[in-house]
Design a protein around this motif. Structure first.
Motif, PDB file in Angstrom:
ATOM      1  N   UNK A 240       0.834  -1.208   0.000  1.00 45.20           N
ATOM      2  CA  UNK A 240       0.000   0.000   0.000  1.00 45.20           C
ATOM      3  C   UNK A 240       0.867   1.255   0.000  1.00 45.20           C
ATOM      4  N   UNK A 241       1.948   1.219   0.810  1.00 48.49           N
ATOM      5  CA  UNK A 241       2.832   2.387   0.858  1.00 48.49           C
ATOM      6  C   UNK A 241       3.482   2.635  -0.497  1.00 48.49           C
ATOM      7  N   UNK A 247       1.792   7.133  -6.501  1.00 50.56           N
ATOM      8  CA  UNK A 247       0.752   8.104  -6.851  1.00 50.56           C
ATOM      9  C   UNK A 247       1.169   9.517  -6.452  1.00 50.56           C
ATOM     10  N   UNK A 248       1.787   9.651  -5.267  1.00 48.81           N
ATOM     11  CA  UNK A 248       2.254  10.973  -4.849  1.00 48.81           C
ATOM     12  C   UNK A 248       3.333  11.503  -5.791  1.00 48.81           C
ATOM     13  N   UNK A 255       1.565  17.934 -11.457  1.00 47.55           N
ATOM     14  CA  UNK A 255       0.928  19.175 -11.022  1.00 47.55           C
ATOM     15  C   UNK A 255       1.977  20.237 -10.753  1.00 47.55           C
ATOM     16  N   UNK A 256       1.688  21.484 -11.049  1.00 49.83           N
ATOM     17  CA  UNK A 256       0.489  21.916 -11.774  1.00 49.83           C
ATOM     18  C   UNK A 256       0.564  21.540 -13.245  1.00 49.83           C
ATOM     19  N   UNK A 270       4.284   4.422 -14.353  1.00 47.12           N
ATOM     20  CA  UNK A 270       3.184   4.370 -13.392  1.00 47.12           C
ATOM     21  C   UNK A 270       2.147   3.335 -13.806  1.00 47.12           C
ATOM     22  N   UNK A 271       1.872   3.252 -15.107  1.00 46.86           N
ATOM     23  CA  UNK A 271       0.916   2.243 -15.572  1.00 46.86           C
ATOM     24  C   UNK A 271       1.414   0.834 -15.310  1.00 46.86           C
ATOM     25  N   UNK A 272       2.698   0.586 -15.542  1.00 50.27           N
ATOM     26  CA  UNK A 272       3.252  -0.740 -15.273  1.00 50.27           C
ATOM     27  C   UNK A 272       3.148  -1.068 -13.793  1.00 50.27           C
ATOM     28  N   UNK A 273       3.421  -0.069 -12.940  1.00 51.23           N
ATOM     29  CA  UNK A 273       3.332  -0.322 -11.496  1.00 51.23           C
ATOM     30  C   UNK A 273       1.898  -0.657 -11.089  1.00 51.23           C
TER      31      UNK A 273
END
Length: 706
Positions: A240-241, A247-248, A255-256, A270-273
């Motif tokens: 979870x972490x 995501x963070x 952003x921005x 990120x998609x692979x993760x």
């Protein structure tokens, strides 16, 4: 079933560890026998167990349910107390290990006893109930009362763990009155290994459950949302972490929102993760037993499907933010282009044109490639403002300054999208033709005009030959010639007019011959007249040097002109008057006077040739050759010039010239050329009166300064 109920009767002697019947007196005065390792200690009653009334008399022997042996002496009522934590340990006993239990053996289990098997129960015996326990009765609890015993009679109550059940090690040890049936916590209460010794074994390890694809899919979808909730449901905090950190990190990078968006490598990573987390969650959740309620398990899959909207909604929101950032960037570019156009206001077009080109490039890109954007929709209005600003000089009738920007506007279809420009360039034809005409005609006769008149007028005739402005060029040129020619005759400043006429003649000569041949001849005549008028004006204004130059040039430029001889006379008189102003009191006459003429013989008695200029009733000049044997005459302040005996030698010795002069006063100027013994440019002024019926001689000589 062949067994007595587990009531209040004492166990037979063969069931007692030492093999003897209990003796109450002995129990009072001797120490308790050491515990039999085969039998677990009697657990104490929990603080909340009810205590039977002390004033109740024991039932007489022989009554139903009465014990066969004397009951133990009555104990004072125990005051219930709350005790927390495990009971005191015997020396050498491991923490959480019941007394008499081998190390490493599960709590409440006797040596040789299988895990989960009650004490005193044969291996393989069904784990249904204890001897004397009514089927359906709670585990570890005896029947409520013995047969024939009144309900609620505490004398028949058997403590939990007494008798056959006591050997199994279940229940709480009770030093006081037995626990009433149905009271106390169920067996195995509390965490394994923690609590009073002999409380019971820990629950056996749960074997993997059956495959649950729906549960696995829910956990996978929960992880696929990027929030790591599938791992949270599985209590896998590290996974979870990792999801939270990924995501963070994505949010920090994204952003921005800007125009460039998130780098492709970051999105792919990120998609692979997320896919790996979803696959891992599916694997872990396929046979996992979730420690959550049934309601949560039922809501897991719908919640996972709903949470899939988080990345989808985030993508849409990010796309909208990125689109807004793009719109803002395009508007910023439009603002920069507007500022460039505005900064060119008031500058010469040649200096401002680079700024205009940059602004137009921005307008074209926004209006074609980003036509649907907010900035692109503003481009037509910006182009209207652009045309209005560059056409401002024409509106102010500053035609020469308007020509360059109007030509720029008319030529934009060659560099800017024609559909974007529309009909704007065609609207500049009339202003441009009018500006070329106005600028060209205004430059007629202006020597320093920029651009010169011929450039604007020729461009007008070439670009718009059928325009009304083109047909007006020849009349305008003839009118300019006529106006300046009239100014030469009666103007106060003919020299200025002749300068204009010269510039006008240069412009007309550069125009097409077929159309402007007559105008060219008129201009040439006007210039000739103006040059002569300028020379005479200079002579009268006592500007003798300028007059001499003007008239000398006139005689050279127009040798066949009827005024050429007069111009030469004026030039000679002006040269003499420049040395002797009295000689310039009046212009020499255009024609010599008639009547008798007197002879004047002029001889050169000096080194070098000499030029003699004269003016009076007639004007002219002669040149005498050098005298080869002549020298300078000595001179001093004590020598009277009249005593100089010049030209006294043979007449043939001296170069001579004869002048025929009408009577009158004459001014002479001799200009001797330089030699090895004389300095060039030596001049001498003299004045002579010619009277009728006389002949005259004039000897020109040179004196030294000593």
């Amino acid at each position: 079933m062949g067994e007595e109920p587990n009531d209040a009767r004492p166990e037979p002697a063969d069931r007692i560890p030492d093999g003897h019947a209990p003796n109450q007196d002995q129990d009072r005065h001797r120490s308790p026998a050491p515990p039999d390792p085969r039998v677990a200690p009697v657990p104490e009653a929990p603080p909340w167990a009810p205590v039977p009334p002390a004033d109740r008399a024991p039932e007489p022997p022989g009554s139903p349910g009465a014990p066969t042996t004397p009951p133990p002496p009555a104990q004072p009522p125990a005051t219930p107390t709350l005790a927390f934590g495990p009971p005191p340990q015997a020396p050498g006993q491991a923490s959480g290990q019941p007394s008499g239990q081998a190390p490493g053996q599960p709590p409440g289990q006797q040596p040789g006893q299988a895990s989960g098997q009650p004490s005193g129960q044969a291996p393989g015996q069904p784990f249904a109930h204890q001897p004397g326990q009514t089927p359906g009765q709670p585990f570890g609890q005896a029947a409520a009362h013995a047969p024939g015993q009144p309900p609620g009679d505490p004398s028949g109550a058997v403590p939990v763990g007494a008798g056959a059940a006591a050997a199994s090690g279940y229940g709480f040890p009770q030093p006081g009155p037995a626990t009433a049936p149905g009271y106390g916590p169920p067996p195995g209460y509390g965490p394994p290994g923690y609590g009073p010794p002999g409380y019971g074994p820990p629950p056996p390890a749960q074997p993997p459950g059956p495959a649950n694809p729906a549960q696995a899919a829910a956990i996978a979808l929960l992880n696929l949302s990027g929030l790591g909730l599938g791992y949270v449901l599985l209590r896998q905090w590290i996974g979870a972490a990792l999801c939270w950190l990924a995501t963070a990190a994505l949010l920090v990078v994204a952003l921005p929102a800007d125009v460039d968006g998130v780098p492709v490598g970051v999105l792919v990573g990120y998609g692979v993760l997320l896919l790996a987390a979803a696959a891992d969650g599916f694997r872990r959740g396929l046979r996992a037993t979730l420690r959550v309620g049934a309601a949560v398990r039922r809501l897991a899959l719908p919640l996972a499907l709903v949470l899939l909207a988080v990345p989808a909604g985030g993508s849409l929101a990010y796309g909208a933010a990125r689109e807004e950032a793009r719109e803002e960037a395009l508007l910023a570019r439009l603002t920069v282009a507007d500022e460039r156009v505005k900064s060119g206001q008031g500058l010469l077009f040649d200096r401002a044109e680079p700024l205009y080109r940059l602004a137009l490039a921005t307008y074209q890109e926004l209006g074609t490639k980003h036509a649907g954007s907010r900035a692109g929709k503003l481009v037509p209005a910006r182009l209207d403002a652009y045309y209005a600003q560059l056409s401002a000089p024409y509106d102010k009738k500053d035609f020469c300054k308007a020509v360059a920007p109007l030509k720029h506007l008319r030529g934009l279809p060659g560099t800017v999208d024609k559909d974007l420009l529309g009909t704007r360039p065609a609207k500049t034809d009339e202003p441009l033709a009018e500006s070329l005409y106005g600028c060209g005609t205004a430059a007629l006769g202006v020597q320093t005009a920029e651009p010169p008149a011929e450039k604007s007028l020729n461009e007008l005739l070439d670009t718009f030959p059928q325009s009304p402005q083109a047909t007006r060029v020849e009349p305008a040129v003839r009118e300019a010639i006529k106006t300046r020619s009239a100014a030469v005759d009666g103007g106060a400043v003919p020299c200025g007019t002749v300068v204009e006429l010269r510039a006008l003649r240069s412009s007309v000569d550069a125009l097409p011959d077929a159309t402007f041949a007559g105008a060219s001849r008129e201009t040439a005549a006007a210039v000739e007249k103006g040059d002569f008028a300028c020379g005479t004006s200079q002579f009268r204004s006592k500007e003798f040097g300028d007059a001499a130059t003007t008239m000398t040039q006139f005689a050279k430029d127009y040798p066949n002109s009827p005024k050429a001889a007069h111009a030469r006379s004026i030039a000679i008189a002006a040269e003499i008057a420049d040395e002797e102003p009295e000689a310039g009191k009046s212009l020499p006459p255009a024609k010599a006077p008639g009547g008798a003429r007197m002879v004047m013989v002029v001889s050169n008695d000096g080194p070098g040739s000499v030029e003699l200029l004269y003016t009076g009733p007639t004007t002219g000049k002669i040149t005498l050759n050098a005298c080869a044997t002549c020298t300078k005459y000595p001179s001093s302040v004590f020598l009277d010039p009249k005593k100089v005996k010049a030209c006294t030698g043979p007449a043939s010795k001296y170069p001579k010239a004869t002048l025929l002069l009408p009577a009158g006063n004459y001014h002479f100027l001799q200009k001797r050329a330089g030699t090895s013994t004389s300095t060039g440019g030596d001049t001498k002024i003299s004045k002579t009166k010619i009277e009728p019926n006389y002949s005259y001689t004039n000897c020109l000589y040179v004196t030294s300064g000593f």
